[in-house]
Design a protein around this motif. Structure first.
Motif, PDB file in Angstrom:
ATOM      1  N   GLY A 136       0.836  -1.202   0.000  1.00 25.07           N
ATOM      2  CA  GLY A 136       0.000   0.000   0.000  1.00 25.07           C
ATOM      3  C   GLY A 136       0.867   1.248   0.000  1.00 25.07           C
ATOM      4  N   ARG A 137       0.343   2.327   0.573  1.00 24.79           N
ATOM      5  CA  ARG A 137       1.063   3.598   0.580  1.00 24.79           C
ATOM      6  C   ARG A 137       2.402   3.432   1.283  1.00 24.79           C
ATOM      7  N   THR A 138       3.450   3.988   0.667  1.00 21.54           N
ATOM      8  CA  THR A 138       4.789   3.930   1.241  1.00 21.54           C
ATOM      9  C   THR A 138       4.898   4.981   2.344  1.00 21.54           C
ATOM     10  N   LYS A 139       5.468   4.585   3.469  1.00 18.34           N
ATOM     11  CA  LYS A 139       5.648   5.496   4.606  1.00 18.34           C
ATOM     12  C   LYS A 139       7.020   6.153   4.517  1.00 18.34           C
ATOM     13  N   ILE A 140       7.136   7.340   5.098  1.00 19.01           N
ATOM     14  CA  ILE A 140       8.397   8.088   5.041  1.00 19.01           C
ATOM     15  C   ILE A 140       9.543   7.308   5.682  1.00 19.01           C
ATOM     16  N   ARG A 141       9.268   6.559   6.737  1.00 15.38           N
ATOM     17  CA  ARG A 141      10.316   5.773   7.399  1.00 15.38           C
ATOM     18  C   ARG A 141      10.909   4.751   6.431  1.00 15.38           C
ATOM     19  N   GLU A 142      10.068   4.130   5.603  1.00 15.45           N
ATOM     20  CA  GLU A 142      10.544   3.161   4.618  1.00 15.45           C
ATOM     21  C   GLU A 142      11.455   3.832   3.590  1.00 15.45           C
ATOM     22  N   VAL A 143      11.043   5.005   3.126  1.00 11.75           N
ATOM     23  CA  VAL A 143      11.839   5.746   2.141  1.00 11.75           C
ATOM     24  C   VAL A 143      13.158   6.173   2.762  1.00 11.75           C
ATOM     25  N   ASP A 144      13.095   6.667   3.981  1.00 13.52           N
ATOM     26  CA  ASP A 144      14.302   7.109   4.684  1.00 13.52           C
ATOM     27  C   ASP A 144      15.287   5.951   4.852  1.00 13.52           C
ATOM     28  N   ASN A 145      14.790   4.795   5.269  1.00 11.00           N
ATOM     29  CA  ASN A 145      15.648   3.621   5.425  1.00 11.00           C
ATOM     30  C   ASN A 145      16.268   3.207   4.093  1.00 11.00           C
ATOM     31  N   CYS A 146      15.494   3.287   3.022  1.00 11.45           N
ATOM     32  CA  CYS A 146      15.995   2.938   1.688  1.00 11.45           C
ATOM     33  C   CYS A 146      17.103   3.901   1.256  1.00 11.45           C
ATOM     34  N   ILE A 147      16.892   5.197   1.460  1.00 12.66           N
ATOM     35  CA  ILE A 147      17.917   6.191   1.096  1.00 12.66           C
ATOM     36  C   ILE A 147      19.203   5.926   1.857  1.00 12.66           C
ATOM     37  N   ARG A 148      19.092   5.691   3.161  1.00  9.91           N
ATOM     38  CA  ARG A 148      20.278   5.424   3.981  1.00  9.91           C
ATOM     39  C   ARG A 148      21.014   4.169   3.511  1.00  9.91           C
ATOM     40  N   ALA A 149      20.244   3.121   3.208  1.00  9.42           N
ATOM     41  CA  ALA A 149      20.850   1.865   2.750  1.00  9.42           C
ATOM     42  C   ALA A 149      21.565   2.055   1.415  1.00  9.42           C
ATOM     43  N   GLN A 150      20.966   2.811   0.508  1.00  8.51           N
ATOM     44  CA  GLN A 150      21.596   3.044  -0.798  1.00  8.51           C
ATOM     45  C   GLN A 150      22.866   3.884  -0.654  1.00  8.51           C
ATOM     46  N   CYS A 151      22.865   4.829   0.275  1.00  5.62           N
ATOM     47  CA  CYS A 151      24.081   5.615   0.531  1.00  5.62           C
ATOM     48  C   CYS A 151      25.204   4.706   1.011  1.00  5.62           C
ATOM     49  N   ARG A 152      24.886   3.831   1.968  1.00  5.59           N
ATOM     50  CA  ARG A 152      25.900   2.905   2.474  1.00  5.59           C
ATOM     51  C   ARG A 152      26.392   1.994   1.357  1.00  5.59           C
ATOM     52  N   ARG A 153      25.470   1.506   0.550  1.00  2.00           N
ATOM     53  CA  ARG A 153      25.825   0.613  -0.566  1.00  2.00           C
ATOM     54  C   ARG A 153      26.739   1.326  -1.563  1.00  2.00           C
ATOM     55  N   ALA A 154      26.493   2.616  -1.781  1.00  2.00           N
ATOM     56  CA  ALA A 154      27.304   3.397  -2.727  1.00  2.00           C
ATOM     57  C   ALA A 154      28.606   3.877  -2.105  1.00  2.00           C
ATOM     58  N   GLY A 155      28.755   3.702  -0.795  1.00  2.61           N
ATOM     59  CA  GLY A 155      29.975   4.128  -0.120  1.00  2.61           C
ATOM     60  C   GLY A 155      30.076   5.634   0.039  1.00  2.61           C
ATOM     61  N   ILE A 156      28.931   6.317   0.117  1.00  5.35           N
ATOM     62  CA  ILE A 156      28.921   7.766   0.306  1.00  5.35           C
ATOM     63  C   ILE A 156      28.338   8.108   1.665  1.00  5.35           C
ATOM     64  N   GLU A 157      28.471   9.368   2.037  1.00  7.86           N
ATOM     65  CA  GLU A 157      27.943   9.825   3.314  1.00  7.86           C
ATOM     66  C   GLU A 157      26.444   9.507   3.389  1.00  7.86           C
ATOM     67  N   VAL A 158      26.027   8.940   4.508  1.00  7.88           N
ATOM     68  CA  VAL A 158      24.626   8.555   4.684  1.00  7.88           C
ATOM     69  C   VAL A 158      23.770   9.801   4.862  1.00  7.88           C
ATOM     70  N   LYS A 159      22.715   9.873   4.073  1.00 10.27           N
ATOM     71  CA  LYS A 159      21.780  10.994   4.097  1.00 10.27           C
ATOM     72  C   LYS A 159      20.384  10.481   4.411  1.00 10.27           C
ATOM     73  N   SER A 160      19.560  11.386   4.921  1.00  9.96           N
ATOM     74  CA  SER A 160      18.154  11.067   5.169  1.00  9.96           C
ATOM     75  C   SER A 160      17.297  11.813   4.153  1.00  9.96           C
ATOM     76  N   ALA A 161      16.018  11.508   4.138  1.00 10.07           N
ATOM     77  CA  ALA A 161      15.096  12.227   3.253  1.00 10.07           C
ATOM     78  C   ALA A 161      15.114  13.717   3.597  1.00 10.07           C
TER      79      ALA A 161
END
Length: 187
Positions: free
Chosen positions: A84-109
């Motif tokens: 269903g509707r995506t929650k901001i916490r899910e998006v925030d966790n995804c952004i943080r995970a992608q930053c770590r995966r890319a080896g860059i500074e972790v950012k939030s939404a």
């Protein structure tokens, strides 16, 4: 995360921001995630229409196609998945995970809002316009979002250039000032 397809005016290329996801108290006094039909602190500054570039319009069209192909739906909400509707916490966790995966500074939404505000200011967008874009009531809040992320060397160069252009400073730097033709020896 509270955006709906009906909020996009495709012809005018703009989106209406007028609701938000928040935590609200339920009948039992527990906080739960919910969509509120207002923006932060019910601020009149939060209810706004933002222009969309062709790039953003295309991104929304891609999201719409992905949702249709995958069968994602939750009312008229733009951002949803199989749950269903995506929650901001899910998006925030995804952004943080992608930053770590890319080896860059972790950012939030929320950090992304700061980056957008900072880049707008660096492109000479007026503070009042950035304030409106972010939906802030006052300029002081907007100023806390604007960071200097251009690097120490560039900042130092800009400061030295600004100081040398100040009234009389170029004389002290050993160059002539059109308003003050005295040489350094004259002082």
């Amino acid at each position: 995360m509270a955006l709906k397809w009906a909020d996009i005016d495709w012809e005018a290329s703009e989106i209406h921001i007028h609701r938000m996801e928040s935590r609200v108290e339920d009948d039992n006094g527990k906080l739960r995630v919910a969509i509120c039909e207002y923006t932060k602190k019910k601020s009149p500054a939060g209810d706004r229409y933002l222009p969309l570039s062709d790039y953003e319009i295309n991104l929304f069209q891609v999201v719409k196609r992905i949702n249709e192909e995958a069968g994602y739906s939750d009312g008229d909400f733009i951002f949803c998945d199989k749950e269903g509707r995506t929650k901001i916490r899910e998006v925030d966790n995804c952004i943080r995970a992608q930053c770590r995966r890319a080896g860059i500074e972790v950012k939030s939404a929320h950090d992304i809002r700061r980056t957008v505000a900072s880049k707008m200011r660096r492109k000479k967008v007026e503070i009042e316009d950035i304030q409106w874009y972010l939906g802030h009531n006052d300029e002081a809040t907007t100023r806390t979002y604007i960071m200097n992320n251009q690097g120490k060397q560039k900042t130092s160069r800009q400061i030295v250039n600004a100081l040398s252009e100040m009234n009389g400073s170029d004389v002290l730097m050993g160059t002539q000032n059109s308003r003050n033709e005295k040489s350094p020896e004259a002082y």
